[in-house]
Design an enzyme around this catalytic site. Structure first.
Site, PDB file in Angstrom:
ATOM      1  N   HIS A  44      -1.230  -5.731   1.915  1.00  0.00           N
ATOM      2  CA  HIS A  44      -2.443  -6.538   1.862  1.00  0.00           C
ATOM      3  C   HIS A  44      -2.122  -7.888   1.211  1.00  0.00           C
ATOM      4  O   HIS A  44      -1.342  -7.963   0.251  1.00  0.00           O
ATOM      5  CB  HIS A  44      -3.540  -5.823   1.069  1.00  0.00           C
ATOM      6  CG  HIS A  44      -4.522  -5.105   1.941  1.00  0.00           C
ATOM      7  ND1 HIS A  44      -4.741  -3.744   1.862  1.00  0.00           N
ATOM      8  CD2 HIS A  44      -5.350  -5.555   2.929  1.00  0.00           C
ATOM      9  CE1 HIS A  44      -5.667  -3.410   2.765  1.00  0.00           C
ATOM     10  NE2 HIS A  44      -6.045  -4.472   3.416  1.00  0.00           N
ATOM     11  N   ARG A  72     -17.829  -0.751   5.531  1.00  0.00           N
ATOM     12  CA  ARG A  72     -18.887  -1.425   4.762  1.00  0.00           C
ATOM     13  C   ARG A  72     -19.518  -2.539   5.605  1.00  0.00           C
ATOM     14  O   ARG A  72     -20.679  -2.869   5.450  1.00  0.00           O
ATOM     15  CB  ARG A  72     -18.247  -1.996   3.489  1.00  0.00           C
ATOM     16  CG  ARG A  72     -19.169  -2.494   2.419  1.00  0.00           C
ATOM     17  CD  ARG A  72     -18.364  -2.919   1.191  1.00  0.00           C
ATOM     18  NE  ARG A  72     -17.135  -3.639   1.512  1.00  0.00           N
ATOM     19  CZ  ARG A  72     -17.087  -4.930   1.832  1.00  0.00           C
ATOM     20  NH1 ARG A  72     -18.170  -5.662   1.855  1.00  0.00           N
ATOM     21  NH2 ARG A  72     -15.918  -5.509   2.114  1.00  0.00           N
ATOM     22  N   CYS A 123      -7.867  -2.005   8.347  1.00  0.00           N
ATOM     23  CA  CYS A 123      -6.487  -2.010   7.843  1.00  0.00           C
ATOM     24  C   CYS A 123      -5.989  -0.589   7.616  1.00  0.00           C
ATOM     25  O   CYS A 123      -4.884  -0.229   8.057  1.00  0.00           O
ATOM     26  CB  CYS A 123      -6.389  -2.815   6.550  1.00  0.00           C
ATOM     27  SG  CYS A 123      -6.489  -4.596   6.839  1.00  0.00           S
ATOM     28  N   GLU A 136       0.835  -1.193   0.000  1.00  0.00           N
ATOM     29  CA  GLU A 136       0.000   0.000   0.000  1.00  0.00           C
ATOM     30  C   GLU A 136       0.879   1.256   0.000  1.00  0.00           C
ATOM     31  O   GLU A 136       1.816   1.370   0.776  1.00  0.00           O
ATOM     32  CB  GLU A 136      -0.913   0.014   1.236  1.00  0.00           C
ATOM     33  CG  GLU A 136      -1.870  -1.163   1.299  1.00  0.00           C
ATOM     34  CD  GLU A 136      -2.910  -1.141   0.182  1.00  0.00           C
ATOM     35  OE1 GLU A 136      -3.035  -0.107  -0.504  1.00  0.00           O
ATOM     36  OE2 GLU A 136      -3.600  -2.172   0.009  1.00  0.00           O
TER      37      GLU A 136
HETATM   38  N1  PCA Z   1      -8.409  -6.893   6.479  1.00  0.00           N
HETATM   39  C1  PCA Z   1      -9.348  -5.830   6.769  1.00  0.00           C
HETATM   40  C2  PCA Z   1      -9.229  -5.593   8.239  1.00  0.00           C
HETATM   41  C3  PCA Z   1      -8.530  -6.786   8.802  1.00  0.00           C
HETATM   42  C4  PCA Z   1      -7.952  -7.474   7.628  1.00  0.00           C
HETATM   43  O1  PCA Z   1      -7.194  -8.436   7.645  1.00  0.00           O
HETATM   44  C5  PCA Z   1      -9.103  -4.574   5.909  1.00  0.00           C
HETATM   45  O2  PCA Z   1      -8.616  -4.697   4.774  1.00  0.00           O
HETATM   46  O3  PCA Z   1      -9.401  -3.477   6.361  1.00  0.00           O
END
Ligand code: PCA
Length: 229
Positions: free
Chosen positions: A185, A106, A159, A96
């Site tokens: 991610h 959401r 996140c 990111e």
């Molecule tokens: N993914 C979520 C929150 C926790 C996770 O592993 C996100 O992308 O916000």
């Protein structure tokens, strides 16, 4: 305003006292597991390029996740922090670039909170850029056989909340100002009849990315696209 913290190289010389903090999240949204915490667990106590990895799990809960992160930062004083999370719809590991000062859920978090259009930290900058050497990491992770891309949005759920909170702390807490940090991610775990990535491949990719972040100079990275233009 987009604010970027100092882009100095990893300050502490790699050694047994330099800590890399790697966090994952618990399962959320009805899923049975979350690969991010499995990767953090797999790397816990590993040595990478002379640094010691501390792996930890954060709750998928607005507020509590940052309280937990604060305790880890205070306790370990890491030189490098990489937070991991699941983005099940993505097919590759994604570094990111930017954390935004906004949350808009959401779905409910693991304690039922579902904030709508509110800041992560009132009065803080609108956004922070990752201070990881993203281009070098994407190149190294891809060369290691792990499909990896950059992403321009970490979303507006927990996140991004943790990513923004992390970058704000790295930018404002004096003891952390030479540390670097960012967010990756992960896709979902592969399973029979389901697309995804095997855990071992994710672990290999994140480990390769960490090694690159430790050794790479933080001087401006040559773009992956430079040779094509
Ligand atoms: N993914 C979520 C929150 C926790 C996770 O592993 C996100 O992308 O916000």
């Amino acid at each position: 305003m987009v604010t970027s913290a100092a882009t100095s190289p990893i300050p502490a010389k790699p050694g047994p006292h330099a800590v890399v903090l790697v966090t994952g999240f618990d399962a959320f949204g009805g899923a049975a597991s979350n690969p991010s915490t499995l990767v953090a667990q797999a790397l816990h106590r590993r040595q990478i390029a002379g640094c010691r990895v501390v792996g930890a799990q954060l709750p998928t809960v607005f507020g509590a996740a940052l309280t937990c992160l604060d305790a880890l930062l205070e306790r370990h004083q890491p030189s490098l922090v990489i937070c991991l999370g699941l983005a099940a719809e993505r097919a590759t590991l994604q570094l990111e670039r930017v954390a935004i000062n906004r949350e808009d859920a959401r779905i409910a978090d693991n304690r039922g909170a579902q904030p709508v259009d509110r800041p992560v930290i009132a009065g803080a900058p609108a956004a922070y850029l990752s201070t990881l050497p993203i281009e070098a990491m994407v190149r190294a992770m891809t060369a290691a056989g792990v499909p990896t891309d950059t992403s321009q949005s970490a979303g507006t759920f927990v996140c991004n909340h943790v990513f923004f909170g992390l970058m704000h702390r790295l930018a404002t807490v004096p003891a952390l100002q030479t540390a670097r940090g960012g967010f990756i991610h992960l896709p979902q775990l592969s399973a029979p009849g389901r697309a995804g990535m095997p855990l071992a491949q994710m672990v290999h990719g994140v480990r390769t990315g960490i090694r690159t972040a430790i050794v790479a100079s933080a001087t401006p990275q040559r773009s992956r696209h430079a040779s094509r233009s």
